[in-house]
Write a protein that holds these residues in place. Structure first.
Motif, short mmCIF file in Angstrom:
data_model
loop_
_atom_site.label_atom_id
_atom_site.label_comp_id
_atom_site.label_asym_id
_atom_site.label_seq_id
_atom_site.Cartn_x
_atom_site.Cartn_y
_atom_site.Cartn_z
N ALA A 477 5.86 -114.28 -66.90
CA ALA A 477 5.95 -114.13 -68.44
C ALA A 477 5.43 -113.23 -68.49
O ALA A 477 6.95 -112.12 -69.34
N ASP A 478 5.40 -112.42 -67.88
CA ASP A 478 4.73 -110.87 -67.92
C ASP A 478 6.29 -110.50 -67.57
O ASP A 478 6.42 -108.85 -68.27
N PHE A 479 7.00 -110.35 -66.76
CA PHE A 479 8.42 -110.02 -66.02
C PHE A 479 9.18 -110.13 -67.49
O PHE A 479 9.99 -109.30 -68.04
N ALA A 480 9.17 -111.30 -68.55
CA ALA A 480 10.06 -111.28 -69.45
C ALA A 480 9.92 -110.80 -70.87
O ALA A 480 10.44 -109.54 -70.99
N LEU A 481 8.64 -110.45 -70.27
CA LEU A 481 8.15 -109.51 -71.53
C LEU A 481 8.92 -108.14 -71.52
O LEU A 481 9.10 -107.04 -72.10
N VAL A 482 8.66 -107.88 -69.73
CA VAL A 482 8.88 -106.08 -69.74
C VAL A 482 10.43 -105.92 -69.72
O VAL A 482 11.08 -104.94 -70.40
N MET A 483 11.13 -107.14 -69.68
CA MET A 483 12.38 -106.72 -69.92
C MET A 483 12.56 -107.02 -71.34
O MET A 483 13.82 -106.40 -71.57
N LEU A 520 -0.73 -97.37 -63.78
CA LEU A 520 -0.25 -96.80 -65.26
C LEU A 520 0.72 -97.91 -66.15
O LEU A 520 0.38 -98.63 -67.28
N PHE A 521 1.56 -98.43 -65.10
CA PHE A 521 3.23 -99.51 -65.59
C PHE A 521 1.87 -100.64 -65.75
O PHE A 521 2.18 -101.35 -66.72
N GLU A 522 1.18 -101.65 -64.48
CA GLU A 522 0.13 -102.24 -64.95
C GLU A 522 -0.25 -102.24 -66.15
O GLU A 522 -1.11 -103.29 -67.72
N GLY A 523 -1.10 -101.50 -66.25
CA GLY A 523 -2.11 -101.16 -67.15
C GLY A 523 -1.95 -100.86 -68.93
O GLY A 523 -2.25 -101.33 -69.87
N LEU A 524 -0.38 -100.40 -68.82
CA LEU A 524 0.70 -100.76 -70.23
C LEU A 524 0.88 -101.68 -70.32
O LEU A 524 0.75 -102.41 -72.13
N GLN A 527 -2.33 -103.66 -71.26
CA GLN A 527 -2.82 -102.50 -72.81
C GLN A 527 -2.05 -103.44 -73.82
O GLN A 527 -2.29 -104.33 -74.96
N PHE A 528 -0.99 -103.72 -73.63
CA PHE A 528 0.50 -104.26 -74.56
C PHE A 528 -0.34 -106.00 -75.19
O PHE A 528 0.23 -105.53 -76.45
N LYS A 529 -0.29 -106.28 -74.09
CA LYS A 529 -0.52 -107.66 -74.69
C LYS A 529 -2.12 -108.00 -75.19
O LYS A 529 -2.14 -108.75 -76.15
N LYS A 530 -3.44 -107.03 -74.42
CA LYS A 530 -4.45 -107.22 -75.59
C LYS A 530 -4.21 -107.26 -77.22
O LYS A 530 -4.90 -107.82 -78.09
N ASN A 531 -3.30 -106.26 -77.39
CA ASN A 531 -3.11 -104.98 -78.65
C ASN A 531 -2.57 -106.58 -79.13
O ASN A 531 -2.48 -106.58 -80.56
N ARG A 540 6.94 -100.59 -81.00
CA ARG A 540 6.69 -99.27 -81.02
C ARG A 540 5.16 -98.91 -81.21
O ARG A 540 5.17 -97.68 -79.87
N GLU A 541 5.06 -99.09 -82.12
CA GLU A 541 3.22 -98.78 -82.32
C GLU A 541 2.71 -99.22 -80.79
O GLU A 541 1.67 -98.22 -80.76
N ASN A 542 2.78 -100.48 -80.74
CA ASN A 542 2.27 -100.87 -80.17
C ASN A 542 2.22 -100.23 -78.14
O ASN A 542 0.88 -99.91 -77.78
N LEU A 543 4.04 -100.29 -78.31
CA LEU A 543 3.50 -99.39 -76.91
C LEU A 543 3.15 -97.77 -76.74
O LEU A 543 2.36 -97.75 -75.65
N ALA A 544 2.88 -97.74 -77.65
CA ALA A 544 2.54 -96.27 -78.06
C ALA A 544 1.42 -95.80 -77.45
O ALA A 544 0.92 -95.25 -77.05
N ARG A 545 0.47 -96.88 -78.49
CA ARG A 545 -0.58 -96.93 -78.62
C ARG A 545 -1.39 -97.77 -76.89
O ARG A 545 -2.04 -96.51 -76.69
#
Ligand code: ADP
Ligand code: MG
Length: 601
Positions: A477-483, A520-524, A527-531, A540-545
């Motif tokens: 699931a996370d991999f799909a999200l990253v892609m 850093l990558f995993e953290g991103l 955090q993205f999923k949490k937000n 974009r706002e979520n990624l930047a945050r």
């Protein structure tokens, strides 16, 4: 032929008047809240049950009423607010017709408890359809509490006319919001059933807006201010790109009274011309202050219409206030970051000016001048200030410019700096009017957030090549999200390629960030999923945050002099230096006068 004209009994006259003043629960709530405001309340609590149909109650801690006044307040045309017609021209209160309580009492079962501050006992009044059923002394809080049950119980036709609960509740909350916006200095609570829909503390207007409409508004507000001898316009407008397709978030107040005016709405829309998509409406909260002698509020019973002596002058000032706000805050596309920025442009752009103005206020004029004289030299010297803040070249110019500006006090030798770190958490900096205390973590999050947003808007950021690329495994699931976000993540400065079924090989991280690639990558992504789960943010706002949160300086981290200075200059080159992306304060100024007050006897 006998005389046929008769005076209507009070109860009927009141019911007829009520038809104008009280159309639905929302109008009763509005009238009661206005009375509480007029009574000087600091705290106002609104309770509704079944959208106000079975109960609506307003509790205030204002002046209260004497026993006689309490009784009098229910009479039609009884008011403490005007004595003569002339008073209408100096009106500063919300009410003045003396009709509201009489009207509400005529069409409901009303209970009033009210006490003057210096009286031990208050007064209880029970009224049903204008008829006083009970009047007696009662122990109660200072102020006034009025509960209204079963509105229109005695006029079934009207009661049947009421809309569904959600619709009526919406109307009531609309009225509540308008009054809460008009009076940010008052604490307001709104309780529906057992749930507190709003719980608002006394605040500044911007904070009140955010408290009412949500934190996402923080990012999109631009302050508005314009003054002439006739009127003063203040408030906030929303960014054009945040404009909505539906109306409803346009607020215009005249002397703190919410009004509807197609004419002035047009003035605002005119100022936004060319910046809005078709059929979209920008957010705005504008306050017009004008001498009451130049307006007439006595045109409509609900008092939401108003006549100005000189409507066209008001139009012009409102339009100009909004236009200026749009320009000064770089909300117009002509001067946005996408333009090919050269240093001169940057210096002349209104965005830079805003920061200059901000800083001029905080640090004084002389610095600004010296800064302007020195910018060129500074840029020539433009070494990156620190690894942490190794920004793109364009950013660098801005950063240096502000750094030079911030760093010197009048009379202070070049190179000498009065800022230091406190408890490895805060940065303290002496400024013109006191001590500025900056939350290092929050401030850096803001700096990075704006940098990443700019990158995502089409200015890809640089990357730091890894000496030893790392592989990271994801669940499917996370991999799909990253892609899905591959392009955006790369724009932020990550370099990676697919390496196996659900793994990546990470070979670069955003320039200026620290830490391991994997972390850093995993953290991103975490955090993205949490937000995503907690806040409905645009991608974009979520990624930047998320990246700002993970890559930023943390509390507890020791900062060197250079890092401190870079943090300060980065912060004050921001669009919104005052808040973290989440809306928390990044700094405050401990005012010199406050310091002085500790020592005065
Ligand atoms: P108006 O507000 O136009 O004067 P109302 O019918 O709303 O007329 O109220 C009548 C009077 O009752 C007010 O002028 C005020 O003196 C008094 N009153 C009403 N509500 C309150 C309150 N919450 N606290 C103190 N006085 C109130
Ligand atoms: Mg009133």
């Amino acid at each position: 032929m006998p005389d046929i004209i008769q005076q209507l009994p009070d109860s009927i006259a009141n019911q007829i008047a009520a038809g104008e003043v009280v159309q639905r629960p929302a109008s009763a709530v509005k009238e009661l809240m206005e009375n509480a405001i007029d009574a000087g309340a600091e705290t106002i609590k609104v309770i509704v049950k079944e959208a106000g149909k079975t109960l609506l109650q307003v509790i205030d801690d204002g002046a209260g009423m004497s026993e006689t006044d309490a009784r009098m307040s229910l009479e039609r045309h009884a008011t403490s607010k005007i004595r003569t017609a002339d008073d209408l021209f100096t009106l500063r209160t919300m009410g003045f017709r003396g009709e509201a309580l009489a009207s509400i009492a005529a069409v409901s079962q009303m209970e009033m408890r009210t006490r003057l501050a210096h009286h031990e006992l208050g007064t209880l009044l029970v009224v049903e359809g204008s008829e006083v059923k009970k009047q007696e002394p009662v122990a109660c809080e200072k102020g006034t509490s009025i509960s209204v049950r079963n509105l229109f119980y005695n006029i079934p036709a009207r009661r049947n006319f009421l809309k569904s609960n959600p619709v009526e509740l919406r109307h009531t909350i609309d009225e509540f919001q308008r009054l809460a916006l008009a009076h940010p200095e008052i604490a307001f609570t709104f309780i529906q059933g057992d749930e507190a829909v709003h719980d608002l503390h006394p605040a500044k207007l911007s904070q009140r807006i955010v408290a009412l409409f949500g934190k996402s508004y923080q990012e999109q507000l631009a302050p508005c201010q314009e003054e002439t001898t006739l009127i003063k316009v203040t408030g906030y407008i929303g960014r054009p790109e945040s404009a909505k397709k539906t109306r409803g978030e346009q607020f215009l107040f005249v002397n703190h009274r919410f009004i509807r005016s197609n004419y002035l709405h047009h003035a605002v829309m005119n100022a936004f011309e060319g910046l809005l998509q078709d059929n979209s409406f920008p957010f705005y909260v504008l306050f017009i202050e004008i001498d009451p002698k130049h307006i007439d509020v006595n045109v409509h019973p609900t008092k939401t219409e108003i006549k100005f002596d000189d409507e066209r002058a008001v139009y012009a000032v409102v339009r100009s206030a909004v236009k200026q706000a749009l320009g000064a805050h770089n909300l117009t596309p002509a001067i946005d970051f996408k333009a090919d920025v050269n240093l001169i442009n940057k210096l002349n752009s209104t965005q830079a000016l805003t920061n200059q103005q901000y800083y001029e206020e905080q640090f004084g004029n002389s610095l600004q001048r010296s800064n302007l004289e020195r910018w060129e030299k500074l840029f020539e010297e433009g070494e990156p200030t620190s690894r942490l803040f190794n920004q793109s070249e364009q950013d660098q110019k801005v950063t240096l410019r502000f750094e030079s500006a911030i760093n010197r006090e009048p009379g202070q030798a070049a190179g000498e700096r009065i800022s230091f770190q406190l408890h490895e958490k805060y940065v303290v900096r002496s400024v013109k009017n006191g001590l500025m205390i900056i939350d290092q973590q929050g401030a850096h999050e803001r700096v990075l957030f704006e940098k990443f947003i700019t990158q995502l808007e089409g200015h890809p950021g640089g990357s730091q090549q890894s000496l030893f690329p790392q592989t990271v495994d994801f669940n499917p699931a996370d991999f799909a999200l990253v892609m899905e976000m591959e392009e955006e993540i790369k724009t932020l400065g990550f370099r990676f390629e697919v390496f196996g079924k659900t793994s990546l090989l990470i070979s670069g991280i955003p320039a200026g960030t620290a830490g391991s690639e994997k972390e850093l990558f995993e953290g991103l992504i975490e955090q993205f999923k949490k937000n995503q789960a907690e806040l409905a943010l645009p991608l974009r706002e979520n990624l930047a945050r998320s990246l700002a949160k993970r890559a930023g300086i943390k509390a507890g981290q020791k900062l060197g002099k250079e890092e401190i200075e870079a943090l300060l200059s980065g912060l004050f080159a921001c669009h919104t230096p005052n808040f973290t992306p989440e809306g928390d304060t990044t700094f405050f100024i401990f005012d010199t006068s406050k310091i002085e007050s500790y020592f005065r006897r």
